[in-house]
Each structure stands twice: as structure tokens, then as C-alpha cells.
Design a protein around this motif. Structure first.
Motif, PDB file in Angstrom:
ATOM      1  N   VAL A 188       0.803  -1.140   0.086  1.00 22.49           N
ATOM      2  CA  VAL A 188      -0.008   0.177  -0.157  1.00 22.49           C
ATOM      3  C   VAL A 188       0.851   1.220  -0.001  1.00 22.49           C
ATOM      4  N   VAL A 189       0.585   2.181  -0.923  1.00 18.96           N
ATOM      5  CA  VAL A 189       1.295   3.165  -1.109  1.00 18.96           C
ATOM      6  C   VAL A 189       0.080   4.516  -0.754  1.00 18.96           C
ATOM      7  N   GLU A 190       0.566   5.417   0.338  1.00 15.66           N
ATOM      8  CA  GLU A 190      -0.445   6.349   0.948  1.00 15.66           C
ATOM      9  C   GLU A 190      -0.039   7.831   0.325  1.00 15.66           C
ATOM     10  N   SER A 191      -1.059   8.513   0.148  1.00  9.34           N
ATOM     11  CA  SER A 191      -0.854  10.039  -0.122  1.00  9.34           C
ATOM     12  C   SER A 191      -1.843  10.833   0.538  1.00  9.34           C
ATOM     13  N   VAL A 192      -1.500  11.975   0.796  1.00  9.49           N
ATOM     14  CA  VAL A 192      -2.548  12.931   1.434  1.00  9.49           C
ATOM     15  C   VAL A 192      -3.331  13.721   0.576  1.00  9.49           C
ATOM     16  N   ASN A 193      -4.307  13.995   0.934  1.00  9.83           N
ATOM     17  CA  ASN A 193      -5.025  14.983  -0.132  1.00  9.83           C
ATOM     18  C   ASN A 193      -5.983  15.745   0.632  1.00  9.83           C
ATOM     19  N   LEU A 208      -9.021  16.387   5.346  1.00 12.37           N
ATOM     20  CA  LEU A 208      -7.871  15.868   4.840  1.00 12.37           C
ATOM     21  C   LEU A 208      -8.067  14.327   4.839  1.00 12.37           C
ATOM     22  N   THR A 209      -7.727  13.763   3.520  1.00  7.16           N
ATOM     23  CA  THR A 209      -8.015  12.290   3.469  1.00  7.16           C
ATOM     24  C   THR A 209      -6.710  11.840   2.716  1.00  7.16           C
ATOM     25  N   LEU A 210      -6.766  10.385   2.899  1.00 10.72           N
ATOM     26  CA  LEU A 210      -5.626   9.455   2.128  1.00 10.72           C
ATOM     27  C   LEU A 210      -6.159   8.918   0.717  1.00 10.72           C
ATOM     28  N   ASP A 211      -5.496   8.859  -0.107  1.00 15.82           N
ATOM     29  CA  ASP A 211      -5.570   8.294  -1.276  1.00 15.82           C
ATOM     30  C   ASP A 211      -4.593   7.011  -1.135  1.00 15.82           C
TER      31      ASP A 211
END
Length: 781
Positions: A473-478, A676-679
Motif C-alpha cells: 500500500v502506498v499512501e498519499s495525503v489529499n 484531509l484524506t488519504l488516497d
């Protein structure tokens, strides 16, 4: 598989018919003229909720006369509730198949059952004879096909050993000669600790299933090993000694602690005894932890301590919660926690995390600083609140957790929201507008999975579940689009967002297709836009072929939140497990990766969020924490530009307040929790680093107890020991145990005959998937 499991399966299979040519039978009749099976019935009734017995009227024991059994079938016996998906089974001691057939000669009390031989089925041998115990064990036509001696001594010993025989593994019985020596060994040379616990649990029913010789042997073993006479001293004396677990009773308590749910009556036995005075021990937690009464008092004390937190300032409440966690942490390792009798001891762990995290204010620095602080630690406070709420059920316990949460978490939540709103006021919101939004980056072979309401902390939980199951899993903040509602946010995370716009007269935050002006409300035109731009749209059950690109929607966390309020906390993990399974299915279908996106987060506050009143004359529409203002209306509310059309402005509630009705769960405003969410980009295991997720590093045997240590990603894993690694039915432990926070777990093998046999230690995910395994020898090499 145990003999009792196969017996139950055989009985239930008698009710299976071809629905195309036969009606489901009204019942299964089990005649037993000689009472061969009588000793097994109490045990079978604990496993078979549909098993009723012909006898004197005792509905609490599911026993009654023939006419009562008829009433049960007709649904006219309110004193008994049967499993709705099972056919009732009537055990008929002293009755043969022939007795039922001879209607004119059978006793009047039996006649109400006679016609059931036509509407029901009779559990019998292939030759239509009644099943005796001997026939069931020996026959290879519907029975077990075992090698059983048929002399009278063997038959008598077999009858006496029936209750033990039920728990024998079929695999161990096959190939053995079952004669009088085997049954006598089974009868007198079993596990005395297990026998003692079963006696404490079953009471008189335990003795009723033993012959006089067997019972006397049991009494003598207890006398010699424990200096305790079950017959003379009685159940309550035994329960009291178990609770004190001193001297030789320590091993009995340890065995009970391994699987307390197997002995459901023992806690009530101990509650009938008077515990020692709390004041006579310097360390009551060590001396009194075997008494449920003591644990009850500890829970009441903790409940009182949490309720008074409302009288303290936030910083003092935090300090107090951390103190309470230290005082009650040990109770989480006691049997009362496993039995569900320590909900607040479980919750205080999470409340302490909330207290620690909220010591640090997020109301400082730039928007980037807020983002970094929340992504690193702040989200853990939100997660801890949900975890604490998930622990409690009773109204008084819910109130205690609610008071603690509001005393500590509410002010921290309010402070960070107001600070973020202050920074954004008059500035550019980090989520931007459609004009600044980057183009959606298309990756060949990727499926985009939209999950409604996947808040940051929920996304972190999902990420952990996926990694535990072997995914990368790779997370990115949006930042979400404003306002943080589905109508705006769903289109903003779609692959076709560049083809969408907002009109000048929109008051419901719903954009439209830029080329045609058709509203995206209802979803049809969004799906059409995706299809027209070469995105396959999969329904909830489709997985596609892994070719090109796809869009799929699954999981409605937001809908569950609006429906359940704070009780969303109790269902979140099961919702995330379903989403994880959906992702696994998509990857298995051939998609190279699954990108998980969401529209918004949410606020959750037990006891309800604050309310803000706004006149209806000022608004065209109000959505929880956002409102569209009527043209020309003058309002003191802060106004923000709409993501899809900056010329359209709307109001967001200050702090964490809500417009209108007060609720536990809401969104649509401006806060870190909502915006603030995570993809997540998920790929199959091995497609990235190939690193092993968890590994058994230490194995230590003490008798039949095995303690292991695990390195790597062991969160949410459990330990089992099996004779065949991939077969759950080959488990040999009393119960599967979850790994503790330090990566250790301890399990007990109950069958002493397995000592020295090769086996597998297996680590299991929350869904039961095998994650890792190691070889071992039961009892140690």
C-alpha cells in the motif's frame, strides 16, 4: 473433526431432502429403546439448539411430553425458541421405531408422535434399524466405520466412556482397536484438570453422565492431586478454590484462563461464593483477579472516575485518564476481559491514547504544519475515540466513555477546526478549485475504487488490514473539495473531473457535465461520462478483466454514519473488512493496482456536536455543516468559494458546530477530520519489495503450552497450531489466540497424546487467511 461433530452432522443430514420432489420434514425422530445415547444428550443439547427430548415437562431443559413436542412444531410453545433455519430433532428415550409404527398398541402418551413418522424422518440405519451406539461406531454405511470390540466388557466400558468418546478426534480413532482397555483408559486416564473444569461448569449433569466407577475415580484423582473432594466438599467450595487459584489450583486456573468461554457456568458459580475482604491484601489485583465480583467493582470504580471528568479542565482530565489506564491495564489480560465483562478496562486504553495525542495542540503554524501534525499523530486521537466507543455496550458504560471523550477531545477538535478556518479565511484553501486541480493521472491496468466517507483514520486502518493480508500500500495525503459533501467531492476525485463544472445558480453543491450542463445527481451522467472516456464502470459485484481502466464504487461508511451516529464505531472494522475483500477480488481479477479514493471525512462526537442556528430566510439549502446563502442575503457567516465554481459562495459552520439539528455524526464543513484524506494505491504482495510481513522468530514449549515471538507486521494476527497448515479443522489448541502488542502469544494443546508429534505454527490474518507458518514439535523437540 471430533466424534460429536460428525454425530451432529449425521443427525442433521437426515433432514436433507430434494426440495424439487419432497417437502422439508417437520422433524427428525431419534428413537432409542435401550437409552444407549442418554449419556450424550446433555452435551449434544449444548451444541444442537434444535434438539428436544421426550420426557417429563421441563421446557427450560428442552424436555417435555409428546403433546408438547407437537406444540413446538406447530409454533405454539412460547417457552422454547428453536433455530429458525434448522429442522427440530426429537430424542425419544425408551421408544423404538416399532413402537411408533404400532399405533394401536403404543401408549396414549406416545400417540401424538405417531403421525410424525410420516411428516418427519426417522434417524436410522440403512437397514431401517435404530441406531445403537455400537452400530454407529462400527457401521461404514452412515456410521463411523471404526474397529470396535463387541464383547460385553467392551460394550459396558464404551457406554461409561461415551462422554469422553464424543470429544475424541476421528483421525485418532481410525486404525485403533477400540476394546475395553481403550475405553477404560479413556475413562480413567483422561485429563483430570479438564474433568474438574467440566464438573465445575456442568455440576450435577457432569456426574449424571458418568458411571459410579468413573465418578469415584474422578473424586480420587481430585483428592490426590488437589486435596479436594468434589463429592464431600461440593461445587461452591471448588469454585472458591478456583477463584483463589493457590497451590495446585494454579494450573487449574491457568487452564481455565486459556479458554474460559468453554465453561460458561463457572463465573456464575464463583459469584455464588463470598470473596475475601479486599482490605486484607496489599496487592488485591494479584490475589483477587480470579473473582468476577472484584472485577465488577473495578469496572464500577472506573465508571465513576470517568463520569467526574466533566468537572475537570481538559488538561487535568487528560492527566487523570492516563493515571486510570495505568491502574486498570492489567485487567485486560484477565479472563473477565475475554468474557466481555471488562468493557471500560478495554476502553480506557484507547481513551489514554486520545489523552496523550491531544496533549499536543494542532492550532499552530501554517496549513502545511497542520497537515503534517495531523498526518503524523493527530489522526490517532480520532481513531482512539472510535476504538473506545467500540468497546462499550451498556448505557452506563457508553455514558462514561462519552463524558471522557467530551472532556478531552471536543475542545481539541474545536480548537484545531477554528484555527484551520482562520488560516483559510481570505486565503486559498489547500484543496483549491477545479481550475487549479491537476489532471487525473491514468495508470494502465488500474481500477479506481471510490469509498464514500473513508476518513483519514479509517483509511489508515484499511491500509493496515491490506498490508496484513499481504498487499503493498502506498499512501498519499489529499485535501477534499469544498464543501466536504459527496455531491461536490465524489466528482472531484473522479478520473473525468476536468470535464465537469459548476453552474452559477446551483444551491445543492451538485456540479454538471461541462459540455451539456446535465446534472450529475443520481450518478447516471457521471457513469456515462466515465464510459465515454474509456473507463469501465463496474457494479458492486463485478471485478472486470484487468484490462484498460475501471471505476468502481463500494462501501458506504458515510451512509452508515448518518444512520447509526456514534455506533458507527462498532461497525467500522466490519465495513473496512468488506472493502478489503473487494480490493482483493479486484486484484485477483487481474488489475495491476487499485487506487482507493474518497470524497470527504466526517466529525463524530458522542453526546452530539454543538449546534449553530441560522435563519431559514438567509439560506437556500443547509447540509449539516454547510449552507448556500440566498442572493443578496446579509449574513455574518464566513463565506467560501465552491470548488466547481468560485463565483458561487457558501457558508461553513464555525468550529465543529452544525446547522440545525444536533447529531453525533456530520460533515460538510472545514476541519482536518472532514477535509484531509488519504488516497491508497494497492498492489499485490510481491509486486513491490517482496518483504515478508510477519515471521515467527521464537518458539518456547513448557509442557503443552507454546509461547511464540513474532517480528515484522504482526498487528491483527492470531496464532494457531495445526497438524496440517492449511486446514483450520486440524487445529489442536484449546483456542486460537491473538498476538499481543509486543508480538507474542501463548496457546495450549489440550490432547496429551499429541506430545512429540510434528505440527505447524501458523499466523492468521483477521479474515482467517494464513500469513506465515513455522514447523514445531508439540511439547518441544
Amino acid at each position: 473433526m471430533k466424534l460429536i461433530d460428525q454425530l451432529i452432522r449425521t443427525i442433521q443430514n437426515a433432514a436433507i431432502v430434494n426440495p424439487e420432489i419432497e417437502a422439508s420434514p417437520a422433524c427428525v425422530l431419534w428413537p432409542d429403546k435401550e437409552g444407549h445415547w442418554a449419556g450424550a444428550i446433555p452435551r449434544l443439547q449444548s451444541e444442537l439448539g434444535e434438539l428436544l427430548v421426550l420426557g417429563d415437562y421441563a421446557p427450560e431443559s428442552r424436555v417435555g411430553p409428546a403433546i408438547w413436542l407437537r406444540c413446538v412444531i406447530a409454533g405454539k410453545a412460547p417457552d422454547v425458541i428453536l433455530p429458525p433455519d434448522r429442522v427440530p430433532v426429537f430424542y425419544l428415550p425408551g421408544v423404538s421405531r416399532q413402537d411408533l409404527r404400532a399405533i394401536g398398541e403404543c401408549p396414549d402418551l406416545l400417540k401424538p408422535l405417531a403421525e410424525l413418522q410420516y411428516r418427519g424422518v426417522i434417524w436410522s440405519q440403512a437397514n431401517a434399524k435404530d441406531w445403537t451406539l455400537m452400530a454407529f461406531l462400527k457401521s461404514d454405511q452412515g456410521g463411523m466405520g471404526l474397529d470396535v470390540a463387541q464383547d460385553n466388557d467392551a460394550k459396558n466400558a464404551m457406554q461409561l466412556a461415551l462422554y469422553r468418546l464424543l470429544d475424541e478426534e476421528l483421525e485418532l480413532l481410525k486404525g485403533k482397536r477400540l476394546d475395553k482397555d481403550y475405553f477404560n483408559t479413556l475413562l480413567t486416564g483422561g485429563d483430570p484438570v479438564r474433568d474438574l473444569l467440566q464438573w465445575l461448569d456442568l455440576g450435577d449433569a457432569f456426574q449424571a453422565t458418568r458411571g459410579a466407577n468413573e465418578w469415584q475415580a474422578f473424586v480420587e484423582v481430585c483428592n490426590s492431586r488437589l486435596a479436594f473432594n468434589p463429592q464431600a466438599d461440593g461445587l461452591l467450595a471448588g469454585a472458591s478454590k478456583l477463584a483463589m487459584h493457590e497451590g495446585p489450583w494454579t494450573s487449574v486456573w491457568e487452564r481455565y484462563s486459556e479458554a474460559p468461554k468453554r465453561y460458561p457456568q463457572i463465573p456464575s458459580r464463583i459469584r455464588q461464593c463470598k470473596p475475601p475482604d479486599l482490605g486484607i491484601f496489599d496487592t488485591p489485583a494479584e490475589k483477587l483477579n480470579g473473582w468476577p465480583q472484584w472485577n465488577d467493582e473495578q469496572e464500577k470504580s472506573l465508571q465513576r472516575d470517568l463520569l467526574v471528568l466533566s468537572e475537570l479542565p481538559s488538561h487535568e482530565a487528560r492527566k487523570r485518564v492516563i493515571e486510570l489506564e495505568k491502574a486498570h491495564a492489567l485487567r485486560r489480560d484477565l479472563v473477565w476481559a475475554e468474557l466481555g465483562d471488562s468493557p471500560l478496562a478495554m476502553a480506557i486504553k484507547h481513551l489514554a491514547v486520545m489523552a496523550e495525542v491531544t496533549k499536543t495542540s494542532l492550532a499552530a503554524g501554517t496549513v502545511s504544519d497542520l497537515q503534517a501534525g495531523y498526518a503524523k499523530q493527530g489522526w490517532r486521537a480520532d481513531d482512539a475515540v472510535l476504538s473506545a466507543l467500540a468497546c462499550v455496550e451498556r448505557a452506563a458504560d457508553v455514558e462514561a466513555v462519552t463524558v471522557a471523550t467530551r472532556a478531552i477531545y471536543l475542545s481539541w477538535l474545536e480548537e484545531s477546526a477554528r484555527y484551520l478556518q482562520k488560516l483559510v479565511d481570505g486565503a486559498i484553501y489547500p484543496g483549491g478549485r477545479i481550475a487549479e486541480a491537476p489532471a487525473f493521472y491514468r495508470v494502465d491496468g488500474q481500477c479506481v475504487l471510490f469509498v464514500d466517507g473513508l476518513r483519514f483514520d479509517a483509511a489508515r486502518r484499511l491500509s493496515t488490514v491490506l498490508e496484513t493480508s499481504g498487499c503493498q500500500v502506498v499512501e498519499s495525503v489529499n485535501w477534499t473539495a469544498l464543501p466536504s459533501v459527496t455531491a461536490t467531492g465524489k466528482a472531484a476525485v473522479s478520473p473525468v473531473r476536468s470535464m465537469i463544472k459548476g453552474t452559477d445558480d446551483c444551491d445543492d453543491f451538485e456540479p454538471c457535465v461541462a459540455a451539456t450542463g446535465q446534472s450529475l445527481k443520481g450518478g447516471y451522467h457521471l457513469k456515462k461520462l466515465l464510459n465515454d472516456n474509456h473507463w469501465k464502470v463496474l457494479d458492486r459485484t463485478e471485478s472486470g478483466d484487468g484490462q484498460g481502466n475501471a471505476w468502481c464504487e463500494f462501501g458506504d461508511i458515510d451512509g452508515e454514519g448518518h444512520t447509526r451516529g456514534w455506533k458507527l464505531a462498532k461497525h467500522l472494522d466490519s465495513l473496512l473488512a468488506e472493502i478489503s475483500e473487494r480490493i482483493s477480488a479486484l486484484l485477483a481479477a487481474g488489475w495491476s493496482s487499485v487506487r482507493v479514493v474518497t470524497d470527504h471525512g466526517w466529525l463524530l462526537m458522542p453526546g452530539k456536536l454543538p449546534t449553530i442556528q441560522m435563519s431559514k430566510d438567509l439560506t437556500d439549502n443547509k447540509w449539516g455543516r454547510c449552507a448556500s446563502i440566498k442572493p443578496g442575503a446579509s449574513s455574518g457567516e464566513r463565506l467560501y468559494p465552491w470548488f466547481w465554481n468560485p463565483s458561487q459562495q457558501f457558508a461553513l459552520a464555525d468550529g465543529v458546530g452544525c446547522y440545525g439539528k444536533s447529531v453525533d455524526y456530520n460533515h460538510g464543513g472545514l476541519s482536518l477530520q472532514e477535509c484531509l484524506t488519504l488516497d491508497l494505491v494497492v498492489t499485490q504482495s510481491g509486486s513491490a519489495s517482496g518483504k515478508q510481513l510477519a515471521e515467527v522468530t521464537d518458539i518456547a514449549w513448557k509442557g503443552l503450552r507454546c509461547t511464540v515471538g513474532v517480528d515484522g507486521q504482526y498487528a491483527n494476527l492470531s496464532l494457531d497450531i495445526r497438524t496440517q497448515a492449511g486446514d483450520p479443522s486440524s487445529s489442536v489448541v484449546v483456542s486460537v489466540k491473538p498476538l499481543k502488542d509486543n508480538g507474542t502469544a501463548s496457546v495450549v494443546v489440550e490432547n496429551e497424546e499429541l506430545q512429540g508429534r510434528k505440527a505447524f505454527l501458523v499466523l492468521l490474518s483477521a479474515s482467517g487467511e494464513l500469513v506465515a507458518e513455522a514447523n514445531t514439535v508439540i511439547g518441544g523437540a
